[in-house]
Design an enzyme around this catalytic site. Structure first.
Site, PDB file in Angstrom:
ATOM      1  CG  MET A  61      42.166  37.321  46.938  1.00 38.79           C
ATOM      2  SD  MET A  61      41.702  35.562  46.861  1.00 38.79           S
ATOM      3  CE  MET A  61      40.029  35.649  47.500  1.00 38.79           C
ATOM      4  N   GLY A  75      38.855  37.216  40.775  1.00 32.34           N
ATOM      5  CA  GLY A  75      38.502  38.380  41.589  1.00 32.34           C
ATOM      6  C   GLY A  75      37.492  38.058  42.674  1.00 32.34           C
ATOM      7  CB  SER A  76      36.944  36.175  44.986  1.00 33.02           C
ATOM      8  OG  SER A  76      38.245  35.653  44.776  1.00 33.02           O
ATOM      9  NE  ARG A  77      34.718  41.120  52.018  1.00 35.92           N
ATOM     10  CZ  ARG A  77      34.557  42.411  52.273  1.00 35.92           C
ATOM     11  NH1 ARG A  77      34.542  43.285  51.283  1.00 35.92           N
ATOM     12  NH2 ARG A  77      34.397  42.837  53.509  1.00 35.92           N
TER      13      ARG A  77
END
Length: 216
Positions: free
Chosen positions: A93, A181-183
């Protein structure tokens, strides 16, 4: 657990309030010419914390995408949270994606594990093992185990999870949030069939990530 999410996620309300107050104060003192960057910042914060409703597919063996973003991994890997070999699918993301996480399947939460860690770029493979993360292991009614892992990124420094072991989850149910912002990594039983490919843009709940195998 039914965690209520309005169209603007409540995780963002304090940030939106602060950005709005700052923009208003600067506008009052210096006018729009001085305040416009702060109004722009307010617009960015509002769009970041948007959390719109999504259509949820009803296909029985479907595993739904848990987050908006882009597919960065589709591979066979070890699932350290359920101690098994699995199909791993990862969604990255960026800061412009919706950042709420939604359950990929119907089932019961077997365990929730939090791990402190680094804050590497979440698009990198090593982020799965080295970054701050939170794993939710779900058992479906048909006996399959599905693991969804929230992973903090380079900018994201706060993982929020609203479920505990023993609680039920419904497909598409919002259960967590990662800021900025990540996963999300999803581990599926061997024999599952991926329905996405690397580089593909996906949407939480409305994109089918994979299909679970039939139980023997």
């Amino acid at each position: 657990m039914n965690y209520p999410h309005p169209i603007i996620a409540r995780e963002g309300w304090p940030f939106i309030a602060i950005a709005a107050v700052v923009a208003l104060l600067i506008h009052a003192v210096g006018g729009f010419g001085l305040a416009w960057p702060f109004w722009l910042l307010l617009v960015f914060v509002v769009q970041f914390f948007r959390d719109p409703p999504r259509a949820i597919p009803t296909q029985a063996n479907a595993v739904l995408c848990p987050a908006d973003g882009r597919i960065v991994a589709v591979e066979t890997a070890h699932d350290p949270y359920a101690n098994r070999e699995a199909l791993k699918i990862s969604v990255f993301m960026n800061v412009f994606n919706v950042h709420s996480q939604r359950s990929p399947v119907d089932g019961a939460v077997q365990k929730v594990e939090y791990f402190p860690g680094a804050f590497l770029n979440a698009a990198l493979d090593k982020a799965s093992a080295e970054n701050e993360r939170n794993a939710v292991v779900i058992q479906t009614g048909s006996g399959h185990t599905v693991t969804a892992v929230q992973i903090a990124g380079l900018v994201a420094r706060r993982i929020l999870c609203y479920v505990r072991a023993g609680e039920p989850l419904s497909r598409g149910q919002r259960y967590g949030f990662i800021r900025f912002g990540s996963r999300v990594d999803v581990y599926l039983p061997k024999g599952s069939r991926a329905r996405v490919s690397i580089g593909e843009k996906v949407s939480a709940s409305s994109t089918i990530l994979a299909e679970l195998p039939e139980q023997q």
